[in-house]
Design an enzyme around this catalytic site. Structure first.
Site, PDB file in Angstrom:
ATOM      1  N   SER A  26       0.831  -1.205   0.000  1.00 12.30           N
ATOM      2  CA  SER A  26       0.000   0.000   0.000  1.00 12.30           C
ATOM      3  C   SER A  26       0.861   1.248   0.000  1.00 12.30           C
ATOM      4  O   SER A  26       1.968   1.263   0.555  1.00 12.30           O
ATOM      5  CB  SER A  26      -0.904  -0.009   1.239  1.00 12.30           C
ATOM      6  OG  SER A  26      -1.489   1.252   1.452  1.00 12.30           O
ATOM      7  N   TYR A  85      -3.225  -0.468  10.075  1.00  2.27           N
ATOM      8  CA  TYR A  85      -3.264  -1.090   8.752  1.00  2.27           C
ATOM      9  C   TYR A  85      -1.978  -0.796   7.992  1.00  2.27           C
ATOM     10  O   TYR A  85      -1.311  -1.698   7.480  1.00  2.27           O
ATOM     11  CB  TYR A  85      -4.470  -0.582   7.965  1.00  2.27           C
ATOM     12  CG  TYR A  85      -4.370  -0.858   6.476  1.00  2.27           C
ATOM     13  CD1 TYR A  85      -4.579  -2.140   5.975  1.00  2.27           C
ATOM     14  CD2 TYR A  85      -4.035   0.157   5.577  1.00  2.27           C
ATOM     15  CE1 TYR A  85      -4.461  -2.403   4.613  1.00  2.27           C
ATOM     16  CE2 TYR A  85      -3.928  -0.095   4.230  1.00  2.27           C
ATOM     17  CZ  TYR A  85      -4.137  -1.372   3.751  1.00  2.27           C
ATOM     18  OH  TYR A  85      -4.009  -1.626   2.407  1.00  2.27           O
ATOM     19  N   LYS A 101       1.330  -3.313   6.817  1.00  2.00           N
ATOM     20  CA  LYS A 101       1.896  -3.441   5.475  1.00  2.00           C
ATOM     21  C   LYS A 101       3.397  -3.171   5.500  1.00  2.00           C
ATOM     22  O   LYS A 101       4.186  -3.866   4.837  1.00  2.00           O
ATOM     23  CB  LYS A 101       1.199  -2.476   4.509  1.00  2.00           C
ATOM     24  CG  LYS A 101      -0.259  -2.812   4.224  1.00  2.00           C
ATOM     25  CD  LYS A 101      -0.403  -4.128   3.472  1.00  2.00           C
ATOM     26  CE  LYS A 101      -1.836  -4.375   3.031  1.00  2.00           C
ATOM     27  NZ  LYS A 101      -1.994  -5.651   2.312  1.00  2.00           N
TER      28      LYS A 101
END
Length: 337
Positions: free
Chosen positions: A124, A149, A153
């Site tokens: 991402s 989140y 990643k």
């Protein structure tokens, strides 16, 4: 030889599975269906004329993974499986680290045991962090992420980088996504979030179809041209093509990092107004307070992917809007009807 696609029943996963099949690849999908529907497979079969092999299971289940690798001749893995809602990640961070980080560790252990050492990871743009200048370039260091989140990643990227350094037989592509929207042009598959959408386009389309009353735009006082956030939106089919193209990078060992975006920033208001212009459907909206963790503006420098993979986003914003509306209007309740 086959490609194992973890999380292949999800939004990006299904579109990538379609493109892989269209390219003649044999595909095996592993998904626990926690945020997806089994109905996608009959729709993939309608599009491609081929029903991919589907195994319901979790990447954290080592026994399940070992059975898959022992039963099939798998050459490479495209790894989508994981939780992805930015806001939710701040509320249940342990779930995100368990699914996204621990799940990847277990997957890599199973791959290593099976001698499968080619992996494409669904990363991402959030890994660039809060303070990175735009446009984002792959040679920038990973920065301070603004939510669990994004942190998950970044952690996985570090794990895979260390893995490749420790074992030169591994080949890993880290694909840093920007903001995928749209749907397959047939309208058979598309984005079907569970509950209230976290992303802009499914919220817009659900308002347009009458499923929700109005759109909330978080913040109108950002230092952008119209005061709303700017993002790099690309068609999900372009993103899917990027994964197919990235398979070629796995012929060379080591870590390969690519941004997948258009290189253009578009504001939330621009997106709403373009949707209404293309579809002719009104989307009522109101402004709300800024959402914690949202950055004012960012977009990709995607020139590396074009130079090394021969990939670039080719579908237009109008295409994205038309395909989004075709999917939503044909499937007002998503895969449930």
């Amino acid at each position: 030889m086959a490609v194992l696609v973890t999380g292949g029943a999800g939004y990006i996963g299904t579109h990538t599975v379609v493109q892989l099949i269209e390219q003649g690849e044999k595909v095996i999908v592993l998904d626990n269906l926690c945020n997806s529907s089994r109905d996608v497979f009959s729709r993939i079969e309608k599009i491609c004329g081929v029903l991919p092999t589907f195994i319901e299971g979790d990447i954290r289940n080592r026994e399940c993974l070992d059975k898959i690798f022992s039963a099939s001749s798998i050459d490479s893995v495209i790894h989508f499986a994981g939780l992805k809602a930015v806001g939710e990640s701040s509320q249940i961070p342990l779930d995100y680290y368990q699914n996204n980080v621990c799940g990847t560790l277990i997957l890599c252990e199973a791959m290593a045991a099976a001698g499968v050492k080619k992996l494409i990871f669904s990363s991402s743009a959030t890994v660039y962090g809060e303070d990175a200048p735009v446009p984002y370039e792959e040679n920038m260091p990973r920065g301070k992420t603004s939510n669990p989140y994004g942190a998950s990643k970044a952690m996985v990227e570090q794990v895979l980088t260390d893995l490749c350094a420790s074992d030169p037989e591994w080949s890993v592509a880290l694909l840093r996504y920007f903001n995928p929207i749209g749907a397959h042009p047939t309208g058979l598959i598309g984005e079907d979030p569970k509950g209230i959408p976290n992303n802009l386009m499914p919220f817009i389309s659900q308002v347009a179809v009458g499923k929700r009353k109005e759109l909330s735009i978080f913040g109108d006082d950002y230092p952008t041209e119209d005061g709303t956030c700017e993002r790099d939106y690309l068609h999900v089919m372009d993103l899917a093509d990027g994964h197919v193209s990235a398979l070629s990078s796995l012929d060379e060992n080591g870590v390969h990092i690519y941004n997948l975006g258009t290189g253009n920033g578009l504001s939330v208001l621009e997106m709403v107004k373009t949707f209404m212009r293309i579809t002719g459907v009104d989307v009522p909206y109101t402004f709300a307070d800024r959402r914690e963790g949202d950055l004012p503006a960012f977009w990709a420098d995607a020139s590396k992917a074009e130079k090394e993979l021969g990939w670039r986003a080719t579908r237009t914003l109008d295409d994205m809007m038309e395909d989004t509306w075709r999917w939503q209007s044909n499937n007002p309740n998503g895969y449930e009807g």
